[in-house]
Design a protein around this motif. Structure first.
Motif, PDB file in Angstrom:
ATOM      1  N   ALA A  11       0.834  -1.207   0.000  1.00 42.05           N
ATOM      2  CA  ALA A  11       0.000   0.000   0.000  1.00 42.05           C
ATOM      3  C   ALA A  11       0.867   1.255   0.000  1.00 42.05           C
ATOM      4  CB  ALA A  11      -0.937  -0.004   1.202  1.00 42.05           C
ATOM      5  N   MET A  12       1.916   1.276   0.815  1.00 34.93           N
ATOM      6  CA  MET A  12       2.792   2.451   0.867  1.00 34.93           C
ATOM      7  C   MET A  12       3.557   2.617  -0.446  1.00 34.93           C
ATOM      8  SD  MET A  12       3.632   5.137   2.428  1.00 34.93           S
ATOM      9  CE  MET A  12       2.751   4.860   3.931  1.00 34.93           C
ATOM     10  N   ARG A  13       3.985   1.518  -1.052  1.00 36.61           N
ATOM     11  CA  ARG A  13       4.648   1.626  -2.359  1.00 36.61           C
ATOM     12  C   ARG A  13       3.711   2.267  -3.368  1.00 36.61           C
ATOM     13  NH1 ARG A  13       6.128  -3.766  -1.383  1.00 36.61           N
ATOM     14  NH2 ARG A  13       4.816  -4.508  -3.100  1.00 36.61           N
ATOM     15  N   ARG A  14       2.444   1.882  -3.353  1.00 34.55           N
ATOM     16  CA  ARG A  14       1.465   2.434  -4.291  1.00 34.55           C
ATOM     17  C   ARG A  14       1.234   3.922  -4.037  1.00 34.55           C
ATOM     18  NH1 ARG A  14       1.047  -0.856  -8.622  1.00 34.55           N
ATOM     19  NH2 ARG A  14       1.304  -2.937  -7.824  1.00 34.55           N
ATOM     20  N   ILE A  15       1.156   4.296  -2.769  1.00 32.11           N
ATOM     21  CA  ILE A  15       0.948   5.710  -2.434  1.00 32.11           C
ATOM     22  C   ILE A  15       2.120   6.551  -2.925  1.00 32.11           C
ATOM     23  CG2 ILE A  15       0.868   7.349  -0.499  1.00 32.11           C
ATOM     24  CD1 ILE A  15      -0.777   5.125   1.004  1.00 32.11           C
ATOM     25  N   VAL A  16       3.345   6.127  -2.581  1.00 35.27           N
ATOM     26  CA  VAL A  16       4.535   6.887  -2.987  1.00 35.27           C
ATOM     27  C   VAL A  16       4.672   6.903  -4.502  1.00 35.27           C
ATOM     28  CG1 VAL A  16       7.059   6.988  -2.854  1.00 35.27           C
ATOM     29  CG2 VAL A  16       5.721   6.495  -0.791  1.00 35.27           C
ATOM     30  N   ALA A  17       4.470   5.756  -5.146  1.00 35.48           N
ATOM     31  CA  ALA A  17       4.565   5.695  -6.608  1.00 35.48           C
ATOM     32  C   ALA A  17       3.513   6.588  -7.259  1.00 35.48           C
ATOM     33  CB  ALA A  17       4.421   4.256  -7.087  1.00 35.48           C
ATOM     34  N   GLY A  18       2.323   6.653  -6.676  1.00 33.63           N
ATOM     35  CA  GLY A  18       1.274   7.519  -7.218  1.00 33.63           C
ATOM     36  C   GLY A  18       1.658   8.983  -7.147  1.00 33.63           C
ATOM     37  N   ILE A  19       2.213   9.384  -6.018  1.00 29.33           N
ATOM     38  CA  ILE A  19       2.660  10.774  -5.869  1.00 29.33           C
ATOM     39  C   ILE A  19       3.760  11.077  -6.894  1.00 29.33           C
ATOM     40  CG2 ILE A  19       3.852  12.406  -4.345  1.00 29.33           C
ATOM     41  CD1 ILE A  19       2.427  10.918  -1.983  1.00 29.33           C
ATOM     42  N   LEU A  20       4.709  10.163  -7.012  1.00 29.63           N
ATOM     43  CA  LEU A  20       5.821  10.379  -7.942  1.00 29.63           C
ATOM     44  C   LEU A  20       5.341  10.413  -9.393  1.00 29.63           C
ATOM     45  CD1 LEU A  20       8.540   8.154  -6.249  1.00 29.63           C
ATOM     46  CD2 LEU A  20       8.409  10.654  -6.272  1.00 29.63           C
ATOM     47  N   THR A  21       4.373   9.566  -9.721  1.00 24.16           N
ATOM     48  CA  THR A  21       3.818   9.567 -11.077  1.00 24.16           C
ATOM     49  C   THR A  21       3.170  10.915 -11.380  1.00 24.16           C
ATOM     50  OG1 THR A  21       3.487   7.177 -11.036  1.00 24.16           O
ATOM     51  CG2 THR A  21       2.174   8.424 -12.624  1.00 24.16           C
ATOM     52  N   ASN A  22       2.467  11.467 -10.400  1.00 19.98           N
ATOM     53  CA  ASN A  22       1.863  12.791 -10.577  1.00 19.98           C
ATOM     54  C   ASN A  22       2.915  13.883 -10.743  1.00 19.98           C
ATOM     55  OD1 ASN A  22      -0.747  11.839 -10.468  1.00 19.98           O
ATOM     56  ND2 ASN A  22      -0.982  12.226  -8.290  1.00 19.98           N
ATOM     57  N   LEU A  23       4.123  13.612 -10.278  1.00 26.15           N
ATOM     58  CA  LEU A  23       5.225  14.564 -10.414  1.00 26.15           C
ATOM     59  C   LEU A  23       6.094  14.243 -11.637  1.00 26.15           C
ATOM     60  CD1 LEU A  23       6.181  14.800  -6.639  1.00 26.15           C
ATOM     61  CD2 LEU A  23       5.008  16.533  -8.003  1.00 26.15           C
ATOM     62  N   HIS A  24       5.569  13.399 -12.527  1.00 24.13           N
ATOM     63  CA  HIS A  24       6.191  13.065 -13.813  1.00 24.13           C
ATOM     64  C   HIS A  24       7.382  12.117 -13.712  1.00 24.13           C
ATOM     65  CE1 HIS A  24       3.463  16.058 -15.360  1.00 24.13           C
ATOM     66  NE2 HIS A  24       3.975  16.952 -14.549  1.00 24.13           N
ATOM     67  N   PHE A  25       7.404  11.276 -12.693  1.00 25.86           N
ATOM     68  CA  PHE A  25       8.415  10.221 -12.593  1.00 25.86           C
ATOM     69  C   PHE A  25       7.848   8.928 -13.156  1.00 25.86           C
ATOM     70  CE2 PHE A  25      10.061  13.028  -9.329  1.00 25.86           C
ATOM     71  CZ  PHE A  25      11.433  12.815  -9.354  1.00 25.86           C
ATOM     72  N   GLU A  26       8.714   8.124 -13.757  1.00 30.48           N
ATOM     73  CA  GLU A  26       8.392   6.731 -14.046  1.00 30.48           C
ATOM     74  C   GLU A  26       8.923   5.951 -12.856  1.00 30.48           C
ATOM     75  OE1 GLU A  26       9.534   5.253 -17.917  1.00 30.48           O
ATOM     76  OE2 GLU A  26       9.512   7.310 -18.690  1.00 30.48           O
ATOM     77  N   THR A  27       8.126   5.016 -12.330  1.00 30.81           N
ATOM     78  CA  THR A  27       8.526   4.340 -11.105  1.00 30.81           C
ATOM     79  C   THR A  27       8.706   2.843 -11.288  1.00 30.81           C
ATOM     80  OG1 THR A  27       6.242   4.037 -10.360  1.00 30.81           O
ATOM     81  CG2 THR A  27       7.363   6.056  -9.661  1.00 30.81           C
ATOM     82  N   ALA A  28       9.609   2.316 -10.479  1.00 28.15           N
ATOM     83  CA  ALA A  28       9.789   0.879 -10.279  1.00 28.15           C
ATOM     84  C   ALA A  28       9.668   0.659  -8.783  1.00 28.15           C
ATOM     85  CB  ALA A  28      11.152   0.433 -10.794  1.00 28.15           C
ATOM     86  N   GLU A  29       9.361  -0.572  -8.379  1.00 25.57           N
ATOM     87  CA  GLU A  29       9.130  -0.843  -6.970  1.00 25.57           C
ATOM     88  C   GLU A  29       9.915  -2.060  -6.508  1.00 25.57           C
ATOM     89  OE1 GLU A  29       4.949  -1.201  -6.164  1.00 25.57           O
ATOM     90  OE2 GLU A  29       4.467   0.595  -7.327  1.00 25.57           O
ATOM     91  N   ALA A  30      10.224  -2.071  -5.207  1.00 20.69           N
ATOM     92  CA  ALA A  30      10.867  -3.218  -4.573  1.00 20.69           C
ATOM     93  C   ALA A  30      10.353  -3.321  -3.146  1.00 20.69           C
ATOM     94  CB  ALA A  30      12.392  -3.047  -4.574  1.00 20.69           C
TER      95      ALA A  30
END
Length: 131
Positions: A11-30
């Motif tokens: 859940a926290m990975r999704r929250i952080v990735a969502g914020i970063l996506t809104n800031l124009h980042f492409e994200t990967a997760e671990a």
């Protein structure tokens, strides 16, 4: 720009990735430090080393502080900006993380605006780009 989100909580990975996506980042997760290192190897091989890694402290297998040290020990990754995103709020913990090579520290819970502000401070998000 690319970012790696490292947290054992999906859940926290999704929250952080969502914020970063809104800031124009492409994200990967671990989901832990060891998985993050494997992901960094793959990203490096694909010539997409992230500019940012958001790292939780408390994770199984390899914790965030160990991950920060491992990233800092590898020359290929010396330019990655490391931001701890964690519940660890004790001053000593913050000092340890910064001494190990983290650039910034964001304490959970946080807002999207707080994360965007930290990333602006680090020069990774242009002024005017909101969360």
């Amino acid at each position: 720009m690319h970012a790696l989100v490292v947290d054992d909580s999906r859940a926290m990975r999704r929250i952080v990735a969502g914020i970063l996506t809104n800031l124009h980042f492409e994200t990967a997760e671990a989901d832990n430090g060891a998985t993050a290192l494997a992901e960094l190897e793959q990203l490096t091989a694909a010539d997409t080393v992230p500019q940012l890694a958001c790292i939780d402290w408390n994770m199984p297998v390899m914790d965030g502080l160990q991950l920060v040290s491992a990233i800092r020990a590898d020359r290929r990754w010396r330019d990655i900006t490391l931001m701890m995103v964690t519940t660890e709020s004790e001053h000593g913990q913050i000092v340890r993380a910064l001494a190990a090579g983290a650039h910034e520290y964001l304490i959970k819970p946080f807002t999207a605006d707080a994360m965007a502000d930290k990333l602006r401070y680090l020069g990774l998000v242009p002024a005017g780009v909101g969360a």
